[in-house]
Design a protein around this motif. Structure first.
Motif, PDB file in Angstrom:
ATOM      1  N   GLU A 133      -2.981  -7.352  -3.702  1.00 52.25           N
ATOM      2  CA  GLU A 133      -2.331  -6.054  -3.572  1.00 52.25           C
ATOM      3  C   GLU A 133      -2.507  -5.493  -2.160  1.00 52.25           C
ATOM      4  O   GLU A 133      -1.600  -4.843  -1.626  1.00 52.25           O
ATOM      5  CB  GLU A 133      -2.893  -5.087  -4.620  1.00 52.25           C
ATOM      6  CG  GLU A 133      -2.484  -5.462  -6.046  1.00 52.25           C
ATOM      7  CD  GLU A 133      -3.078  -4.516  -7.089  1.00 52.25           C
ATOM      8  OE1 GLU A 133      -3.394  -3.361  -6.748  1.00 52.25           O
ATOM      9  OE2 GLU A 133      -3.230  -4.955  -8.249  1.00 52.25           O
ATOM     10  N   TYR A 134      -3.667  -5.747  -1.558  1.00 53.40           N
ATOM     11  CA  TYR A 134      -3.895  -5.303  -0.177  1.00 53.40           C
ATOM     12  C   TYR A 134      -2.960  -6.037   0.782  1.00 53.40           C
ATOM     13  O   TYR A 134      -2.374  -5.439   1.688  1.00 53.40           O
ATOM     14  CB  TYR A 134      -5.355  -5.541   0.193  1.00 53.40           C
ATOM     15  CG  TYR A 134      -5.750  -5.084   1.569  1.00 53.40           C
ATOM     16  CD1 TYR A 134      -5.572  -3.760   1.976  1.00 53.40           C
ATOM     17  CD2 TYR A 134      -6.327  -5.973   2.485  1.00 53.40           C
ATOM     18  CE1 TYR A 134      -5.951  -3.336   3.251  1.00 53.40           C
ATOM     19  CE2 TYR A 134      -6.715  -5.557   3.747  1.00 53.40           C
ATOM     20  CZ  TYR A 134      -6.526  -4.242   4.132  1.00 53.40           C
ATOM     21  OH  TYR A 134      -6.907  -3.822   5.391  1.00 53.40           O
ATOM     22  N   VAL A 135      -2.800  -7.334   0.591  1.00 50.98           N
ATOM     23  CA  VAL A 135      -1.873  -8.098   1.416  1.00 50.98           C
ATOM     24  C   VAL A 135      -0.455  -7.539   1.281  1.00 50.98           C
ATOM     25  O   VAL A 135       0.286  -7.436   2.271  1.00 50.98           O
ATOM     26  CB  VAL A 135      -1.909  -9.605   1.052  1.00 50.98           C
ATOM     27  CG1 VAL A 135      -0.790 -10.365   1.760  1.00 50.98           C
ATOM     28  CG2 VAL A 135      -3.257 -10.206   1.387  1.00 50.98           C
ATOM     29  N   GLU A 136      -0.077  -7.137   0.070  1.00 51.72           N
ATOM     30  CA  GLU A 136       1.263  -6.577  -0.141  1.00 51.72           C
ATOM     31  C   GLU A 136       1.464  -5.291   0.649  1.00 51.72           C
ATOM     32  O   GLU A 136       2.581  -4.988   1.078  1.00 51.72           O
ATOM     33  CB  GLU A 136       1.516  -6.350  -1.631  1.00 51.72           C
ATOM     34  CG  GLU A 136       1.703  -7.627  -2.442  1.00 51.72           C
ATOM     35  CD  GLU A 136       2.867  -8.477  -1.942  1.00 51.72           C
ATOM     36  OE1 GLU A 136       3.947  -7.922  -1.684  1.00 51.72           O
ATOM     37  OE2 GLU A 136       2.681  -9.711  -1.811  1.00 51.72           O
ATOM     38  N   VAL A 137       0.404  -4.513   0.837  1.00 48.56           N
ATOM     39  CA  VAL A 137       0.509  -3.311   1.677  1.00 48.56           C
ATOM     40  C   VAL A 137       0.901  -3.712   3.089  1.00 48.56           C
ATOM     41  O   VAL A 137       1.805  -3.120   3.699  1.00 48.56           O
ATOM     42  CB  VAL A 137      -0.822  -2.527   1.684  1.00 48.56           C
ATOM     43  CG1 VAL A 137      -0.783  -1.389   2.710  1.00 48.56           C
ATOM     44  CG2 VAL A 137      -1.136  -1.960   0.298  1.00 48.56           C
ATOM     45  N   TRP A 138       0.244  -4.721   3.620  1.00 48.97           N
ATOM     46  CA  TRP A 138       0.564  -5.213   4.967  1.00 48.97           C
ATOM     47  C   TRP A 138       1.983  -5.767   5.022  1.00 48.97           C
ATOM     48  O   TRP A 138       2.731  -5.496   5.971  1.00 48.97           O
ATOM     49  CB  TRP A 138      -0.435  -6.300   5.379  1.00 48.97           C
ATOM     50  CG  TRP A 138      -1.781  -5.770   5.774  1.00 48.97           C
ATOM     51  CD1 TRP A 138      -2.735  -5.248   4.951  1.00 48.97           C
ATOM     52  CD2 TRP A 138      -2.318  -5.704   7.099  1.00 48.97           C
ATOM     53  NE1 TRP A 138      -3.833  -4.870   5.679  1.00 48.97           N
ATOM     54  CE2 TRP A 138      -3.613  -5.151   6.990  1.00 48.97           C
ATOM     55  CE3 TRP A 138      -1.845  -6.086   8.346  1.00 48.97           C
ATOM     56  CZ2 TRP A 138      -4.432  -4.942   8.106  1.00 48.97           C
ATOM     57  CZ3 TRP A 138      -2.668  -5.900   9.463  1.00 48.97           C
ATOM     58  CH2 TRP A 138      -3.930  -5.325   9.338  1.00 48.97           C
ATOM     59  N   ILE A 139       2.363  -6.532   4.009  1.00 46.84           N
ATOM     60  CA  ILE A 139       3.699  -7.126   4.003  1.00 46.84           C
ATOM     61  C   ILE A 139       4.768  -6.034   3.973  1.00 46.84           C
ATOM     62  O   ILE A 139       5.806  -6.153   4.640  1.00 46.84           O
ATOM     63  CB  ILE A 139       3.855  -8.084   2.804  1.00 46.84           C
ATOM     64  CG1 ILE A 139       3.000  -9.339   3.026  1.00 46.84           C
ATOM     65  CG2 ILE A 139       5.319  -8.488   2.610  1.00 46.84           C
ATOM     66  CD1 ILE A 139       2.956 -10.268   1.831  1.00 46.84           C
ATOM     67  N   GLY A 140       4.526  -4.964   3.241  1.00 45.55           N
ATOM     68  CA  GLY A 140       5.489  -3.870   3.203  1.00 45.55           C
ATOM     69  C   GLY A 140       5.758  -3.294   4.583  1.00 45.55           C
ATOM     70  O   GLY A 140       6.911  -3.015   4.951  1.00 45.55           O
ATOM     71  N   LEU A 154       5.676 -13.518   6.363  1.00 49.88           N
ATOM     72  CA  LEU A 154       4.869 -12.331   6.643  1.00 49.88           C
ATOM     73  C   LEU A 154       3.489 -12.426   5.992  1.00 49.88           C
ATOM     74  O   LEU A 154       2.500 -11.947   6.549  1.00 49.88           O
ATOM     75  CB  LEU A 154       5.602 -11.075   6.163  1.00 49.88           C
ATOM     76  CG  LEU A 154       6.951 -10.811   6.851  1.00 49.88           C
ATOM     77  CD1 LEU A 154       7.622  -9.580   6.255  1.00 49.88           C
ATOM     78  CD2 LEU A 154       6.770 -10.652   8.362  1.00 49.88           C
ATOM     79  N   ARG A 155       3.422 -13.066   4.833  1.00 51.88           N
ATOM     80  CA  ARG A 155       2.119 -13.252   4.167  1.00 51.88           C
ATOM     81  C   ARG A 155       1.207 -14.140   5.029  1.00 51.88           C
ATOM     82  O   ARG A 155       0.018 -13.853   5.181  1.00 51.88           O
ATOM     83  CB  ARG A 155       2.320 -13.866   2.781  1.00 51.88           C
ATOM     84  CG  ARG A 155       1.030 -14.030   1.987  1.00 51.88           C
ATOM     85  CD  ARG A 155       1.290 -14.420   0.543  1.00 51.88           C
ATOM     86  NE  ARG A 155       1.792 -13.283  -0.225  1.00 51.88           N
ATOM     87  CZ  ARG A 155       3.057 -13.115  -0.608  1.00 51.88           C
ATOM     88  NH1 ARG A 155       3.962 -14.041  -0.312  1.00 51.88           N
ATOM     89  NH2 ARG A 155       3.427 -12.055  -1.285  1.00 51.88           N
ATOM     90  N   VAL A 156       1.772 -15.203   5.592  1.00 53.44           N
ATOM     91  CA  VAL A 156       0.999 -16.072   6.475  1.00 53.44           C
ATOM     92  C   VAL A 156       0.493 -15.278   7.674  1.00 53.44           C
ATOM     93  O   VAL A 156      -0.672 -15.407   8.080  1.00 53.44           O
ATOM     94  CB  VAL A 156       1.841 -17.279   6.940  1.00 53.44           C
ATOM     95  CG1 VAL A 156       1.136 -18.041   8.055  1.00 53.44           C
ATOM     96  CG2 VAL A 156       2.131 -18.199   5.762  1.00 53.44           C
ATOM     97  N   ARG A 157       1.350 -14.442   8.244  1.00 57.96           N
ATOM     98  CA  ARG A 157       0.964 -13.644   9.405  1.00 57.96           C
ATOM     99  C   ARG A 157      -0.154 -12.664   9.066  1.00 57.96           C
ATOM    100  O   ARG A 157      -1.105 -12.476   9.842  1.00 57.96           O
ATOM    101  CB  ARG A 157       2.179 -12.910   9.971  1.00 57.96           C
ATOM    102  CG  ARG A 157       3.198 -13.843  10.611  1.00 57.96           C
ATOM    103  CD  ARG A 157       4.515 -13.132  10.935  1.00 57.96           C
ATOM    104  NE  ARG A 157       5.508 -14.111  11.315  1.00 57.96           N
ATOM    105  CZ  ARG A 157       5.690 -14.556  12.569  1.00 57.96           C
ATOM    106  NH1 ARG A 157       4.934 -14.085  13.543  1.00 57.96           N
ATOM    107  NH2 ARG A 157       6.609 -15.461  12.825  1.00 57.96           N
ATOM    108  N   ALA A 158      -0.036 -12.020   7.900  1.00 57.47           N
ATOM    109  CA  ALA A 158      -1.072 -11.063   7.488  1.00 57.47           C
ATOM    110  C   ALA A 158      -2.412 -11.772   7.323  1.00 57.47           C
ATOM    111  O   ALA A 158      -3.442 -11.301   7.815  1.00 57.47           O
ATOM    112  CB  ALA A 158      -0.660 -10.366   6.196  1.00 57.47           C
TER     113      ALA A 158
END
Length: 198
Positions: A133-140, A154-158
């Protein structure tokens, strides 16, 4: 009208916070399996068995550390988004928030790197869910900055950014005497921002 929090409640919360802090420090130094309940108790001035008044066992203590930090990260990330601003402003704020975490909770990062597998199944699932869920904040935020890139990109970048920032406990031990808000913070924030906006 009182808040309903008694002096005893505050003392118990303070003791639990001290136990968690010392446990993270000891686990980071020696590993989860290398620390006994007696050593944990001695670090906070109580007997080993007295810890059972606060935590069911050593594994529950590890769970409280790692689930707790995952909850704090998610709440902090969501707080950055709720604060508004442009996507670029939010990204800078999110990077700053995560750098603050890495510099203040280096022991917890080391514990998670080494001892995640020692969690109970329930706590490990909780940590993984909160981290997703924290990663999803970054992806948003990243998707608003890079609408042409897919979510997996974007997930890879985060995750790569987390790796850069979370390497701090392992890479800057020689700089422990430096002010925390000085050289290390600037390097991490500049590199993370450059990596995510390239």
């Amino acid at each position: 009208m009182t808040s309903g929090v008694t002096e005893r409640d505050r003392a118990k919360a303070d003791r639990q916070a001290a136990i968690l802090h010392e446990a993270a420090r000891l686990f980071a130094e020696r590993g989860f399996s290398g620390v006994s309940l007696e050593e944990l108790g001695a670090a906070v001035g109580v007997s080993g068995p007295a810890l059972y008044r606060h935590f069911a066992n050593k594994q529950a203590l590890l769970g409280a550390i790692l689930v707790g930090v995952s909850e704090r990260l998610l709440a902090g990330g969501r707080g950055v988004v709720a604060g508004g601003g442009s996507p670029a402003d939010q990204l800078r704020a999110l990077i700053g928030f995560h750098v603050d975490f890495a510099l203040s909770d280096a022991d917890v990062i080391r514990v998670q790197d080494r001892d995640l597998a020692s969690l109970s199944d329930d706590d490990r699932h909780s940590v993984r869910r909160l981290q997703r869920e924290y990663v999803e904040v970054w992806i948003g935020i990243l998707s608003a900055l890079h609408p042409d890139r897919g979510r997996e990109d974007l997930r890879v970048r985060a995750h790569a950014c987390f790796g850069l920032i979370n390497s701090t406990p392992h890479s800057v031990r020689a700089l422990r005497e430096e002010p925390r808000d000085g050289q290390v913070r600037g390097v991490l924030e500049t590199m993370a921002l450059a990596a995510l906006t390239v």
